[in-house]
Scaffold this active site. Structure first.
Site, PDB file in Angstrom:
ATOM      1  N   ASP A  15      33.103  21.401  48.479  1.00  0.00           N
ATOM      2  CA  ASP A  15      32.121  22.046  48.025  1.00  0.00           C
ATOM      3  C   ASP A  15      30.617  21.924  47.512  1.00  0.00           C
ATOM      4  OD1 ASP A  15      30.764  24.767  48.966  1.00  0.00           O
ATOM      5  OD2 ASP A  15      32.045  26.133  48.106  1.00  0.00           O
TER       6      ASP A  15
ATOM      7  N   SER B 122      29.662  36.924  41.260  1.00  0.00           N
ATOM      8  CA  SER B 122      30.876  37.273  42.073  1.00  0.00           C
ATOM      9  C   SER B 122      30.169  36.771  43.018  1.00  0.00           C
ATOM     10  CB  SER B 122      31.087  38.711  42.430  1.00  0.00           C
ATOM     11  OG  SER B 122      29.825  39.716  42.684  1.00  0.00           O
TER      12      SER B 122
END
Length: 357
Positions: free
Chosen positions: A185, A76
Site C-alpha cells: 500500500d 482516522s
C-alpha cells in the site's frame, strides 16, 4: 516511449560450467547468525543527518499502557483511529493506532505474531512499531510519532529534491524487501515526515492482516489508485502477483504524482472502481512529461512497466542515475525537500485521514 536503461547486476552465463570447487568444511565454532547488511548507513540519505543521532536502546521494552496519555486524535481511516499520546515518565510522544472491530482469538494470535516481526524492523526510513496492547478487547498498536504528518498533496517539481525523496523511499523499501516484507500500500498518504525531515514508510504489516481478516471479500480496503495492473486484474501476468514488483509500481505512481502535483492517470484517484481499473489496466502506463530530465523520465519508465518482470527492483533503483544525481549547487537535496515542505500549508493536525497509517 523511451526504453528503460538495462538494470545492473544482470545474470551472466558461466564461462566454464564444467568447473567445480570442493565445498569447504564447516567449522561449528563459527556458526553464528550474520547481521543484516548495514544499508541504513551505506545507502541511506546523502545527508549524514538522515540517520538518527541516537537509536533508543529500550525499543524492545515498550511503555506500559497505563503510562500513556492520549492528547488528541491525529486521524482516522478504514482500519482505525490514530491518537497522539504522551509517555509520561520520559515525556516522549508516540502515535497510538486503535484498530476497529472485535477480533477472534486466531486473528489476535496472528496480529501478535506480526507485531513481534514488525518490532524487529529498525531502519531510519521505516516508521518504527514499538508494540501492541489489548485493552478491553481493543487492539492498539504503538508507533513512532512523525511530527510533520504525511506527504499527501505535496508537489515537488525540483528534481534534486524528488531524487532525495525517492532515495529515502527506496532505502526503506529495499530494507523491507530484504526482510521479505511486502508493503502492498505504498502511496503519498503512507509516507510520513518528521521534524528532522526524514521521510519514512508507514502503514504496513498489521493493517494488511486486519484488512484481509476482518473482511475476506474486501482485501483491498480503500482506493485501488496506486495498485499495479496485475494486482487489480488477476487475468494479467497469468494470474501471478509479485508483491515486490507491485510495490515498485506504487512507488513510481507516487513519485510521478509528487512531480506533477496531481494523480498521474486520466481519472481522479477517488474515481469509481471501473474508471480506475480501465485507466490502470487498459491504458498505457503514465509517463513523465517531456520537459522533465532524461534521467527522471527513465526512472519512471523503469517503475511503471506493464510487465512486472521488467520493473527494476528497489535495490536496482537505488543505483539509477536519477537517484544518484549529485546535490544541487545551492544546497543539499535534503534541504530542498525541507524547503518545499515548508512552502506548503502544514498538514492538518486533527483531520488527516492517514497521518500514521
Amino acid at each position: 516511449m523511451m526504453r528503460p536503461i538495462q538494470p545492473p547486476n544482470q545474470n551472466r552465463p558461466r564461462r566454464r560450467p564444467d568447473l567445480t570447487l570442493p565445498v569447504p568444511q564447516r567449522d561449528p565454532s563459527f556458526a553464528v547468525p550474520l547481521p543484516l547488511p548495514p544499508i541504513s548507513i551505506s545507502i541511506s540519505n546523502s545527508n549524514s543527518n538522515s540517520v538518527p543521532s541516537s537509536v533508543p536502546t529500550h525499543h524492545h521494552s515498550p511503555p506500559s499502557f497505563s503510562e500513556l496519555d492520549r492528547l488528541h486524535r491525529i486521524g482516522s481511516g478504514s482500519g482505525g483511529t490514530v491518537y497522539k499520546v504522551l509517555h509520561r515518565p520520559i515525556g516522549k510522544l508516540y502515535a497510538l493506532k486503535v484498530i476497529y472491530g472485535n477480533h477472534e482469538d486466531s486473528v489476535r494470535r496472528q496480529i501478535c505474531r506480526e507485531v513481534e516481526i514488525l518490532r524487529t524492523v529498525d531502519h531510519p526510513n521505516v516508521v518504527k512499531c514499538h508494540g501492541m496492547f489489548d485493552n478491553a478487547g481493543e487492539i492498539q498498536v504503538l508507533l513512532e510519532f512523525m511530527e510533520d504528518g504525511s506527504l499527501e498533496g505535496i508537489r515537488i517539481p525540483h528534481e534534486p529534491s524528488l531524487a532525495c525523496l525517492a532515495r529515502q523511499m527506496l532505502c526503506g523499501l529495499t530494507y523491507l524487501h530484504r526482510r521479505k516484507i511486502v508493503h502492498r500500500d505504498i502511496k503519498p498518504s503512507n509516507l510520513l515526515i518528521n521534524a528532522r525531515k526524514q521521510v519514512k514508510i508507514a502503514d504496513f504489516g498489521v493493517s494488511r492482516i486486519l484488512a484481509q481478516t476482518m473482511d475476506p471479500c474486501n482485501s483491498s480496503v480503500g482506493t485501488i489508485a496506486y495498485m499495479s495492473p496485475e494486482r487489480i486484474n488477476t487475468d494479467l501476468n497469468h494470474g501471478v502477483y509479485d508483491g515486490y514488483a507491485g510495490d515498485i509500481w506504487s512507488l513510481g505512481v507516487s513519485i510521478l504524482e509528487f512531480y506533477l502535483g496531481r494523480f498521474p492517470f486520466a481519472v481522479g484517484r477517488q474515481g469509481d472502481w471501473a474508471s480506475l481499473m480501465c485507466a490502470i489496466c487498459i491504458s498505457q502506463p503514465p509517463e513523465a512529461p517531456a520537459e522533465a530530465s532524461r534521467e527522471f523520465r527513465n526512472f519512471i519508465a523503469c517503475c511503471l512497466q506493464r510487465d512486472p518482470a521488467k520493473r527494476w527492483t528497489a535495490a536496482q533503483l537505488l543505483h539509477h542515475p536519477f537517484v544518484l544525481q549529485k546535490k544541487s549547487s545551492n544546497g543539499s537535496s535534503q534541504n530542498q525537500v525541507h524547503h518545499h515542505h515548508q512552502m506548503l500549508p502544514p498538514p492538518p493536525q486533527h483531520s488527516s485521514s492517514s497521518a500514521h497509517g
